[in-house]
Design an enzyme around this catalytic site. Structure first.
Site, mmCIF file in Angstrom:
data_model
loop_
_atom_site.group_PDB
_atom_site.id
_atom_site.type_symbol
_atom_site.label_atom_id
_atom_site.label_comp_id
_atom_site.label_asym_id
_atom_site.label_seq_id
_atom_site.Cartn_x
_atom_site.Cartn_y
_atom_site.Cartn_z
ATOM 1 N N CYS B 80 -0.919 -7.272 7.505
ATOM 2 C CA CYS B 80 -1.087 -8.552 6.807
ATOM 3 C C CYS B 80 0.270 -9.264 6.693
ATOM 4 C CB CYS B 80 -1.771 -8.341 5.461
ATOM 5 S SG CYS B 80 -2.397 -9.871 4.749
ATOM 6 N N HIS B 186 -6.770 -6.058 7.503
ATOM 7 C CA HIS B 186 -6.491 -4.882 6.681
ATOM 8 C C HIS B 186 -7.216 -3.657 7.242
ATOM 9 C CE1 HIS B 186 -4.304 -6.790 3.381
ATOM 10 N NE2 HIS B 186 -5.010 -7.859 3.695
ATOM 11 N N GLU B 188 -6.848 -0.707 6.411
ATOM 12 C CA GLU B 188 -7.127 0.237 5.307
ATOM 13 C C GLU B 188 -8.412 -0.123 4.572
ATOM 14 O OE1 GLU B 188 -4.997 -2.203 5.267
ATOM 15 O OE2 GLU B 188 -4.643 -2.979 3.252
#
Lengths: 255, 205
Positions: B80, B186, B188
């Protein structure tokens, strides 16, 4: 083709998950961590977790409990309930929550929206607006889990929240909550047209077609509670989420 | 050890959680000696470009990061705003980035967007590879990732674009130049797709 976010909303009361009808008649539906694990497997777009007893019990968010839930969420997680201070926002974000949701405190203290946005960025500050019509048939904002009415008009309040730094509006119809009747499309249209930030429709979804209708009325994403935790007609508890191909044909390709 | 650089921003717990889930050990650290010993770095970032750039400057970690990325050439993954920091700078701010990959960060413009495309771009979007990459080895079909951003990178050299995505227009959603790579989305928070990408970062670099 544009993907639309379809978001399960989970309500926590005491230690368990519950689901309401019109913000009343809460029924126990299970354990939060277990539900998050199931939603992981189903690859949901995002999850919203609202602790609906925090404000009424006048207590802050249970950060350790939320941290535990967040560690199991491999999708974006939003948390709301009992947040009144910037330090709580910082703790929650650090604990692994992507977005914090402000409701009562957004009305009582809109500067918290700005403080939060300045610290973490607007994308992580959601203002949730619970709406019910008053006796004159006018939309009004309610706080304290729908128990306290204000004189605020939801459209004007959404604009205020956006100007204060909110990155997203969750727009919830109290009268549609848990009914499976479809969203309040008039409300969605009014609020979506009034703000540039995404509006997420909530309250009343009963089918995939309802998601499409919400988007066609200006919502950027659609959320639901009962639809993802109950199986009709008897509201038996069953956690579910549409398959990718259903979303593709019934939602993405229709908007 | 994979070191997640803690320069005071971002949701570091999520990255550590998913690495743990895929069986990779990692450490979150702001300590120069820990970063000096790292064999892979993840550079997170969230919020405004200048906030991140300023915090990175204040952290005093820039020299060690330059050494690891440019001299030792260990694998670095920016996520990001952490990816945005890999470039020279952003339209959003005045401070310089790390300048490891030449290029700038630019904003989506509302006037370029079809109706119904609000900014920020927030949601799941499929990506299209611009070149083969170890990060996408054996990736699941129709990979999609979670994005939240108003800005995207424009590397000076198109060959450094790792992948593209569509939101109203086609934009670069990731970069890769030798040992330095970054993604705008993202991983994650992107289910099995993010797990696979991070697994590949751990195994293939």
């Amino acid at each position: 083709m544009k993907r639309i976010r379809i978001i399960p909303v989970l309500l926590i009361r005491k230690d368990g998950l519950v689901k309401s009808v019109k913000f009343k008649n809460h029924k126990y539906v299970g354990d939060p961590i277990n539900a998050v694990r199931i939603f992981n497997e189903k690859e949901v777009d995002e999850i919203v977790l609202l602790d609906i007893s925090a404000t009424s019990e006048k207590r802050p968010p249970l950060v350790e409990r939320i941290r535990e839930i967040a560690s199991e969420a491999f999708m974006p997680l939003a948390y709301g309930g009992g947040i009144t201070k910037i330090d709580e926002i910082k703790e929650l974000i650090t604990a692994g929550v992507e977005k914090v949701v402000l409701n009562t405190s957004a009305v009582d203290n809109p500067s918290l929206i700005t403080e939060g946005a300045n610290w973490v960025g607007s994308q992580s500050i959601v203002v949730s607006i619970d709406v019910k019509k008053n006796w004159l048939g006018k939309y009004r904002v309610f706080t304290n889990n729908g128990t306290r009415s204000t004189e605020l008009d939801p459209t004007k309040f959404a604009q205020l929240a956006a100007n204060a730094g909110a990155g997203e509006i969750f727009l919830n119809s109290i009268e549609k909550d848990g009914t499976f009747e479809g969203y309040d499309t008039t409300l969605i249209k009014q609020v979506s047209e009034a703000v540039d930030i995404p509006v997420v429709a909530l309250g009343g979804a009963g089918s995939l077609e309802d998601f499409t209708t919400a988007i066609q009325h200006g919502a950027s994403a659609a959320a639901a509670g009962s639809l993802f935790v109950f199986q009709r007609p008897h509201r038996a508890v069953l956690i579910s989420y549409p398959l990718q191909k259903e979303l593709r044909t019934k939602v993405y390709e229709q908007v | 050890m994979i070191t997640i650089v803690d320069y005071g921003v971002g949701n570091l717990a999520s990255i550590k959680n998913i690495l743990k889930k895929i069986g990779a050990e990692s450490v979150i650290s702001a300590d120069e000696s820990v970063i000096a010993a790292a064999d892979k770095l993840i550079l997170p970032g969230v919020g405004a470009f200048d906030t991140c750039a300023e915090k990175l400057q204040q952290s005093g970690l820039q020299d060690i990061l330059n050494k690891k990325a440019l001299h030792e050439k260990i694998p670095v993954l920016g996520v990001c705003v952490g990816m945005q920091l890999l470039t020279d700078g952003s339209e959003e701010g005045k401070l310089p980035g790390l300048g490891w990959i030449r290029g700038r960060i630019v904003r989506f413009r509302q006037e370029d967007m079809p109706a119904g495309y609000k900014i920020p771009h927030m949601g799941w979007t499929e990506v299209e590879l611009n070149k083969p990459s170890g990060l996408f080895k054996d990736m699941y079909e129709e990979p999609r990732f979670y994005f939240v951003h108003s800005y995207y990178p424009v590397p000076q050299e198109e060959k450094n674009v790792l992948l593209y995505a569509q939101y109203g227009k086609r934009f670069a959603a990731g970069m890769e130049q030798e040992n330095i790579m970054g993604v705008q989305f993202h991983p994650e928070k992107s289910h099995k797709f993010g797990m696979k990408l991070l697994h590949n970062f751990v195994k293939n670099y």
